[in-house]
Scaffold this active site. Structure first.
Site, short mmCIF file in Angstrom:
data_model
loop_
_atom_site.label_atom_id
_atom_site.label_comp_id
_atom_site.label_asym_id
_atom_site.label_seq_id
_atom_site.Cartn_x
_atom_site.Cartn_y
_atom_site.Cartn_z
N CYS A 244 -0.66 4.23 2.32
CA CYS A 244 -0.76 4.13 3.79
C CYS A 244 -0.34 2.72 4.22
CB CYS A 244 -2.14 4.53 4.33
SG CYS A 244 -3.59 3.77 3.59
N SER A 245 -1.27 1.87 4.62
CA SER A 245 -0.86 0.57 5.17
C SER A 245 -1.96 -0.46 4.98
CB SER A 245 -0.54 0.72 6.65
OG SER A 245 -1.64 1.30 7.32
N CYS A 246 -2.76 -0.34 3.91
CA CYS A 246 -3.90 -1.25 3.71
C CYS A 246 -3.42 -2.69 3.61
CB CYS A 246 -4.66 -0.84 2.46
SG CYS A 246 -5.38 0.80 2.64
N CYS B 83 0.89 -1.16 0.00
CA CYS B 83 0.00 0.00 0.00
C CYS B 83 0.92 1.21 0.00
CB CYS B 83 -0.90 0.01 1.23
SG CYS B 83 -1.88 1.52 1.37
#
Lengths: 218, 206
Positions: free
Chosen positions: B110-112, B107
């Site tokens: 962000c941090s999906c 991602c």
């Protein structure tokens, strides 16, 4: 926004340095554990959505965003939203002293929290909306530089790809981050490495999920 | 408070104090139920993790029909068959590694990450070096995990920019013919389901 979070293709950020999988704990510090839980439970108050949450983190000064650890960015985002949405005042945040009880919020208890975690927040919407693109179509990502939230990464802008498959109608993140709940078609778009990075590209194709307003026909 | 390796005579650091102050403010204002905080922590620290994903992969290895279904809509069938559902797992699709294709997930924004099958992401997945590098130089990024992918194999990078979540089904290791799902599960690592490593080999890793 062209923020510090939009990292694809940036250089000089150092080694990945992965901690061995078998040794990595879920949380490294107790404050991380508390920050994670506070962010989720405050989110369950229903005063902001996931895209507003992301936008609150990426709006920080780029130096802060990049020098913070991950959960420091979560903490900063949570503090921003609590104040912006009027749940706490800036003064309360500074002093740590409550000026009074917050009224009118439905605070999930243990059972409600379990239910919310298990049901999640689906973004796919049942809709008769016709897709503008079909599998195999060539599309170009529009060249945009909004000051607002966008999920179209900078490295894809003005580049041409191919629709790999349609995901159906989903909540449009770019609008949702600003309180507008709109459903539009979402697609997985395949970009060849040389299209994104030039003829010297050593990588492979990159698949990016993009919403219809990000795309134009080629 | 759990022991975290710090000497308890040390004064707490700034972040510890800042988060404690925020939590007590929110409790005092009646915005947070502390028992609900414990539920959230218990769920993601102890109940949900990559063991879930390993069960999904092992079943896909032995059951071609299941493999075909999870490549279209993984979330529905893993709820039905394993009870895996919830936040950050609403719309999962599996991507299958083959002799010609290797998949890796990131991602960049962000941090999906597919929480219902992998739990919370590791630090490196959320950090700038991996997020910046893997889209442009996937072979270089994988080399930092000790992983070499043959030059003639296509590496597909999946950038999780929407609420769709991608789960990599690594190639089934050689020498596992006739193995049960339970036996196969032990070969499936978290990193192999992100796509930065291969599954374990029964000859060299067990």
């Amino acid at each position: 926004m062209n923020g510090p979070h939009d990292l694809g293709g940036q250089h000089g950020l150092g080694p990945i340095n992965p901690e061995p999988e078998a040794q990595e704990p879920v949380f490294h510090e107790d404050w991380e554990r508390r920050t994670f839980a506070l962010t989720l439970t405050c989110g369950m108050l229903g005063q902001w959505n996931i895209d507003e949450g992301r936008y609150a983190r990426e709006r920080q000064h780029p130096v802060d965003y990049l020098s913070n650890t991950y959960y420091e960015n979560w903490l900063a985002g949570l503090e921003t939203l609590l104040v912006e949405k009027g749940l706490v005042t800036a003064e309360e945040l500074l002093t740590g002293v409550a000026e009074g009880k917050a009224e009118g919020y439905r605070v999930p208890d243990v059972d409600a929290t379990r239910k919310i975690l298990a049901s999640g927040g689906p973004t796919r919407i049942q809709s008769d909306l016709k897709p503008s693109f079909s599998v195999g179509d060539k599309v170009r990502v529009i060249n945009q530089n909004p000051l607002t939230h966008t999920r179209a990464p900078r490295y894809t802008r003005n580049h041409t790809g191919t629709i790999e498959f349609g995901h159906g109608v989903h909540v449009f993140a770019d609008a949702n981050a600003h309180g507008r709940h709109e459903g539009v078609h979402l697609y997985a778009v395949r970009f060849e490495a040389d299209e994104l990075w030039g003829e010297e590209a050593a990588g492979g194709p990159v698949y990016v999920d993009l919403w219809e307003p990000h795309l134009e026909p080629v | 408070m759990p022991h975290d390796g710090h000497d308890h005579t040390d004064p707490p650091d700034d972040l510890t104090l800042r988060v404690k102050a925020l939590e007590s403010l929110l409790v005092e204002k009646g915005l947070v139920d502390t028992a609900a905080l414990d539920v959230v922590i218990e769920t993601y620290e102890h109940k949900i993790g990559p063991k879930n994903g390993a069960k999904v992969v092992a079943r896909a290895w032995v059951n071609p029909k299941f493999m075909a279904v999870i490549k279209e809509d993984c979330s529905t069938v893993i709820d039905q068959e394993f009870g895996y559902k919830g936040r950050q797992g609403e719309h999962i699709m599996a991507v299958e590694n083959t002799p010609d294709v290797h998949n890796v997930v990131v991602c960049t924004l962000c941090s999906c990450y597919p929480w219902t099958v992998l739990g919370l992401p590791p630090v490196w997945y959320k950090s700038a070096p991996f997020r910046s590098k893997v889209v442009q130089d996937p072979r270089g990024a994988l080399a930092e995990f000790g992983t070499t992918i043959a030059d003639d194999k296509e590496i597909r990078v999946w950038d999780s920019t929407s609420e769709m979540r991608y789960l990599v089904i690594p190639e089934r290791p050689a020498g596992t013919e006739g193995w049960s799902e339970d036996q196969l599960r032990a070969l499936v690592t978290r990193n192999s389901m992100i796509g930065v490593e291969e599954a374990k080999s029964p000859e060299t890793d067990l």
